[in-house]
Design a protein around this motif. Structure first.
Motif, PDB file in Angstrom:
ATOM      1  N   LEU A 190      19.871 -13.385 -29.008  1.00  0.00           N
ATOM      2  CA  LEU A 190      20.385 -14.648 -29.532  1.00  0.00           C
ATOM      3  C   LEU A 190      19.303 -15.424 -30.279  1.00  0.00           C
ATOM      4  O   LEU A 190      19.579 -16.057 -31.304  1.00  0.00           O
ATOM      5  CB  LEU A 190      20.958 -15.495 -28.388  1.00  0.00           C
ATOM      6  CG  LEU A 190      22.221 -14.951 -27.712  1.00  0.00           C
ATOM      7  CD1 LEU A 190      22.591 -15.812 -26.506  1.00  0.00           C
ATOM      8  CD2 LEU A 190      23.388 -14.875 -28.698  1.00  0.00           C
ATOM      9  N   ALA A 191      18.072 -15.373 -29.774  1.00  0.00           N
ATOM     10  CA  ALA A 191      16.976 -16.070 -30.445  1.00  0.00           C
ATOM     11  C   ALA A 191      16.703 -15.454 -31.817  1.00  0.00           C
ATOM     12  O   ALA A 191      16.441 -16.169 -32.792  1.00  0.00           O
ATOM     13  CB  ALA A 191      15.721 -16.030 -29.580  1.00  0.00           C
ATOM     14  N   MET A 193      32.099 -22.836 -25.417  1.00  0.00           N
ATOM     15  CA  MET A 193      31.746 -21.635 -24.670  1.00  0.00           C
ATOM     16  C   MET A 193      30.420 -21.862 -23.949  1.00  0.00           C
ATOM     17  O   MET A 193      29.659 -22.767 -24.279  1.00  0.00           O
ATOM     18  CB  MET A 193      31.642 -20.431 -25.606  1.00  0.00           C
ATOM     19  CG  MET A 193      30.453 -20.468 -26.547  1.00  0.00           C
ATOM     20  SD  MET A 193      30.296 -18.962 -27.552  1.00  0.00           S
ATOM     21  CE  MET A 193      31.739 -19.125 -28.605  1.00  0.00           C
ATOM     22  N   LYS A 194      30.154 -21.027 -22.965  1.00  0.00           N
ATOM     23  CA  LYS A 194      28.910 -21.141 -22.213  1.00  0.00           C
ATOM     24  C   LYS A 194      28.533 -19.767 -21.661  1.00  0.00           C
ATOM     25  O   LYS A 194      29.393 -18.890 -21.495  1.00  0.00           O
ATOM     26  CB  LYS A 194      29.060 -22.145 -21.075  1.00  0.00           C
ATOM     27  CG  LYS A 194      30.080 -21.759 -20.023  1.00  0.00           C
ATOM     28  CD  LYS A 194      30.360 -22.906 -19.052  1.00  0.00           C
ATOM     29  CE  LYS A 194      31.179 -23.999 -19.704  1.00  0.00           C
ATOM     30  NZ  LYS A 194      31.650 -25.025 -18.738  1.00  0.00           N
ATOM     31  N   ILE A 195      27.255 -19.602 -21.393  1.00  0.00           N
ATOM     32  CA  ILE A 195      26.753 -18.380 -20.781  1.00  0.00           C
ATOM     33  C   ILE A 195      26.239 -18.713 -19.395  1.00  0.00           C
ATOM     34  O   ILE A 195      25.392 -19.602 -19.231  1.00  0.00           O
ATOM     35  CB  ILE A 195      25.639 -17.736 -21.623  1.00  0.00           C
ATOM     36  CG1 ILE A 195      26.211 -17.200 -22.939  1.00  0.00           C
ATOM     37  CG2 ILE A 195      24.949 -16.612 -20.846  1.00  0.00           C
ATOM     38  CD1 ILE A 195      25.157 -16.661 -23.890  1.00  0.00           C
ATOM     39  N   TYR A 196      26.761 -18.023 -18.407  1.00  0.00           N
ATOM     40  CA  TYR A 196      26.258 -18.150 -17.041  1.00  0.00           C
ATOM     41  C   TYR A 196      25.043 -17.245 -16.929  1.00  0.00           C
ATOM     42  O   TYR A 196      25.119 -16.045 -17.195  1.00  0.00           O
ATOM     43  CB  TYR A 196      27.356 -17.787 -16.035  1.00  0.00           C
ATOM     44  CG  TYR A 196      28.486 -18.791 -16.063  1.00  0.00           C
ATOM     45  CD1 TYR A 196      28.473 -19.904 -15.225  1.00  0.00           C
ATOM     46  CD2 TYR A 196      29.550 -18.652 -16.961  1.00  0.00           C
ATOM     47  CE1 TYR A 196      29.497 -20.841 -15.272  1.00  0.00           C
ATOM     48  CE2 TYR A 196      30.566 -19.585 -17.015  1.00  0.00           C
ATOM     49  CZ  TYR A 196      30.531 -20.677 -16.167  1.00  0.00           C
ATOM     50  OH  TYR A 196      31.548 -21.615 -16.223  1.00  0.00           O
ATOM     51  N   ASP A 197      23.941 -17.846 -16.519  1.00  0.00           N
ATOM     52  CA  ASP A 197      22.631 -17.250 -16.732  1.00  0.00           C
ATOM     53  C   ASP A 197      21.788 -17.309 -15.464  1.00  0.00           C
ATOM     54  O   ASP A 197      21.986 -18.169 -14.604  1.00  0.00           O
ATOM     55  CB  ASP A 197      21.941 -18.053 -17.855  1.00  0.00           C
ATOM     56  CG  ASP A 197      20.578 -17.542 -18.210  1.00  0.00           C
ATOM     57  OD1 ASP A 197      20.442 -16.345 -18.480  1.00  0.00           O
ATOM     58  OD2 ASP A 197      19.629 -18.354 -18.219  1.00  0.00           O
ATOM     59  N   ASP A 227      25.318 -23.000 -24.806  1.00  0.00           N
ATOM     60  CA  ASP A 227      25.029 -23.705 -23.561  1.00  0.00           C
ATOM     61  C   ASP A 227      24.856 -22.710 -22.418  1.00  0.00           C
ATOM     62  O   ASP A 227      25.630 -21.761 -22.280  1.00  0.00           O
ATOM     63  CB  ASP A 227      26.153 -24.684 -23.221  1.00  0.00           C
ATOM     64  CG  ASP A 227      26.199 -25.876 -24.169  1.00  0.00           C
ATOM     65  OD1 ASP A 227      25.178 -26.152 -24.814  1.00  0.00           O
ATOM     66  OD2 ASP A 227      27.268 -26.521 -24.256  1.00  0.00           O
ATOM     67  N   LEU A 228      23.829 -22.937 -21.601  1.00  0.00           N
ATOM     68  CA  LEU A 228      23.535 -22.062 -20.472  1.00  0.00           C
ATOM     69  C   LEU A 228      23.824 -22.776 -19.165  1.00  0.00           C
ATOM     70  O   LEU A 228      23.540 -23.961 -19.018  1.00  0.00           O
ATOM     71  CB  LEU A 228      22.069 -21.627 -20.490  1.00  0.00           C
ATOM     72  CG  LEU A 228      21.582 -20.875 -21.734  1.00  0.00           C
ATOM     73  CD1 LEU A 228      20.087 -20.606 -21.627  1.00  0.00           C
ATOM     74  CD2 LEU A 228      22.351 -19.575 -21.924  1.00  0.00           C
ATOM     75  N   VAL A 229      24.387 -22.043 -18.220  1.00  0.00           N
ATOM     76  CA  VAL A 229      24.620 -22.550 -16.872  1.00  0.00           C
ATOM     77  C   VAL A 229      23.830 -21.672 -15.912  1.00  0.00           C
ATOM     78  O   VAL A 229      24.107 -20.476 -15.778  1.00  0.00           O
ATOM     79  CB  VAL A 229      26.118 -22.522 -16.502  1.00  0.00           C
ATOM     80  CG1 VAL A 229      26.321 -23.042 -15.082  1.00  0.00           C
ATOM     81  CG2 VAL A 229      26.938 -23.331 -17.505  1.00  0.00           C
ATOM     82  N   GLU A 230      22.829 -22.227 -15.273  1.00  0.00           N
ATOM     83  CA  GLU A 230      21.980 -21.462 -14.360  1.00  0.00           C
ATOM     84  C   GLU A 230      22.727 -21.199 -13.054  1.00  0.00           C
ATOM     85  O   GLU A 230      23.254 -22.122 -12.425  1.00  0.00           O
ATOM     86  CB  GLU A 230      20.696 -22.245 -14.062  1.00  0.00           C
ATOM     87  CG  GLU A 230      19.754 -21.588 -13.077  1.00  0.00           C
ATOM     88  CD  GLU A 230      19.110 -20.319 -13.629  1.00  0.00           C
ATOM     89  OE1 GLU A 230      18.675 -19.490 -12.815  1.00  0.00           O
ATOM     90  OE2 GLU A 230      19.029 -20.184 -14.867  1.00  0.00           O
ATOM     91  N   VAL A 231      22.767 -19.921 -12.655  1.00  0.00           N
ATOM     92  CA  VAL A 231      23.478 -19.557 -11.428  1.00  0.00           C
ATOM     93  C   VAL A 231      22.563 -18.865 -10.421  1.00  0.00           C
ATOM     94  O   VAL A 231      22.994 -18.517  -9.330  1.00  0.00           O
ATOM     95  CB  VAL A 231      24.701 -18.662 -11.727  1.00  0.00           C
ATOM     96  CG1 VAL A 231      25.690 -19.406 -12.607  1.00  0.00           C
ATOM     97  CG2 VAL A 231      24.292 -17.346 -12.377  1.00  0.00           C
ATOM     98  N   GLY A 232      21.303 -18.663 -10.770  1.00  0.00           N
ATOM     99  CA  GLY A 232      20.354 -18.080  -9.837  1.00  0.00           C
ATOM    100  C   GLY A 232      19.816 -19.116  -8.874  1.00  0.00           C
ATOM    101  O   GLY A 232      19.699 -20.306  -9.210  1.00  0.00           O
ATOM    102  N   GLN A 233      19.484 -18.689  -7.677  1.00  0.00           N
ATOM    103  CA  GLN A 233      18.958 -19.582  -6.649  1.00  0.00           C
ATOM    104  C   GLN A 233      17.538 -19.160  -6.256  1.00  0.00           C
ATOM    105  O   GLN A 233      17.098 -18.050  -6.528  1.00  0.00           O
ATOM    106  CB  GLN A 233      19.864 -19.550  -5.411  1.00  0.00           C
ATOM    107  CG  GLN A 233      21.298 -19.972  -5.718  1.00  0.00           C
ATOM    108  CD  GLN A 233      22.153 -20.072  -4.477  1.00  0.00           C
ATOM    109  OE1 GLN A 233      22.796 -21.084  -4.230  1.00  0.00           O
ATOM    110  NE2 GLN A 233      22.184 -19.011  -3.676  1.00  0.00           N
ATOM    111  N   ASP A 234      16.837 -20.078  -5.581  1.00  0.00           N
ATOM    112  CA  ASP A 234      15.450 -19.824  -5.211  1.00  0.00           C
ATOM    113  C   ASP A 234      15.295 -18.636  -4.276  1.00  0.00           C
ATOM    114  O   ASP A 234      14.227 -18.017  -4.225  1.00  0.00           O
ATOM    115  CB  ASP A 234      14.838 -21.078  -4.562  1.00  0.00           C
ATOM    116  CG  ASP A 234      14.661 -22.228  -5.543  1.00  0.00           C
ATOM    117  OD1 ASP A 234      14.668 -21.962  -6.766  1.00  0.00           O
ATOM    118  OD2 ASP A 234      14.534 -23.380  -5.096  1.00  0.00           O
ATOM    119  N   ASP A 235      16.336 -18.310  -3.531  1.00  0.00           N
ATOM    120  CA  ASP A 235      16.248 -17.181  -2.601  1.00  0.00           C
ATOM    121  C   ASP A 235      16.623 -15.855  -3.270  1.00  0.00           C
ATOM    122  O   ASP A 235      16.856 -14.851  -2.595  1.00  0.00           O
ATOM    123  CB  ASP A 235      17.122 -17.414  -1.372  1.00  0.00           C
ATOM    124  CG  ASP A 235      18.612 -17.513  -1.712  1.00  0.00           C
ATOM    125  OD1 ASP A 235      18.949 -17.529  -2.917  1.00  0.00           O
ATOM    126  OD2 ASP A 235      19.427 -17.572  -0.776  1.00  0.00           O
TER     127      ASP A 235
END
Length: 209
Positions: free
Chosen positions: A19-20, A1-5, A27-35
């Motif tokens: 969670l902490a 499993m993974k969390i899109y973050d 597992d985390l998947v970063e989906v944010g962008q610099d803009d």
């Protein structure tokens, strides 16, 4: 499993705190962008276009921070962060919802109607342009003042938001207070009980998750 973050966003943050506190690693998947937008591939994969989103190994997608927390609470009941018995669960749920609706949402209302990057993004997850509404800035600030005052009264008689134990209500409240700070809205000096609570929970390792 993974969390899109999106590691800077307030909604994923309250889940990270939860969670902490549980000691759960995903597992985390970063989906944010610099803009300050979500990656196009993520919006295509998940048209709801909001974070966080938990994807199970069978492909099931679970959105909304509290729905994801509930999933993990059922699988990992200790320590109990969403209440113990029927009474306690109801109280935790009540204060978590108040923290979200009276703290997180007004902070979002203020931020989205103030930040220039969100001038055409008045609502989260919306694909169509939704212009900012200047009047909502004042309303957001006023709502946050009410939020601070209400939670200060609650914390005058409780160590934590929902009682004498740290719960998910504290995670959402902490995320809300810090989100308000993005728009330079701080805990008022008169809210000394809320400030005491904030200083205490901000020292917990989970606050830096």
């Amino acid at each position: 499993m993974k969390i899109y973050d999106w590691h800077i966003a307030p909604n994923p943050r309250r889940l990270h705190i939860y969670l902490a506190e549980k000691g759960i690693r995903v597992d985390l998947v970063e989906v944010g962008q610099d803009d300050l937008t979500l990656a196009p591939w993520f919006r295509q994969k998940y048209p709801h276009a909001m974070v966080p989103m938990l994807e199970l190994d069978d492909g099931t997608q679970i959105g909304e921070a509290m729905a994801i927390a509930r999933y993990f609470e059922e699988l990992n009941p200790e320590p109990p962060l969403m209440g113990t018995d029927a009474r306690d669960k109801a109280i935790v749920d009540m204060w978590e919802k108040r923290a979200n609706e009276e703290g997180m949402l007004p902070a979002s209302e203020l931020f989205r109607n103030t930040h220039p990057k969100f001038a055409e993004r008045g609502l989260p997850g919306a694909a169509d342009a939704i212009p900012a509404i200047p009047e909502l800035r004042d309303r957001g600030r006023a709502r946050l003042e009410r939020f601070f005052t209400k939670f200060d009264r609650q914390l005058a008689y409780n160590t934590f938001v929902a009682g004498e134990r740290f719960t998910i209500a504290d995670a959402t409240t902490l995320a809300a207070v810090d989100f308000a700070g993005w728009s330079d809205v701080k805990i008022p000096d008169a809210c000394r009980h809320l400030q005491r609570w904030y200083d205490d929970v901000n020292q917990r390792p989970s606050a830096r998750a």
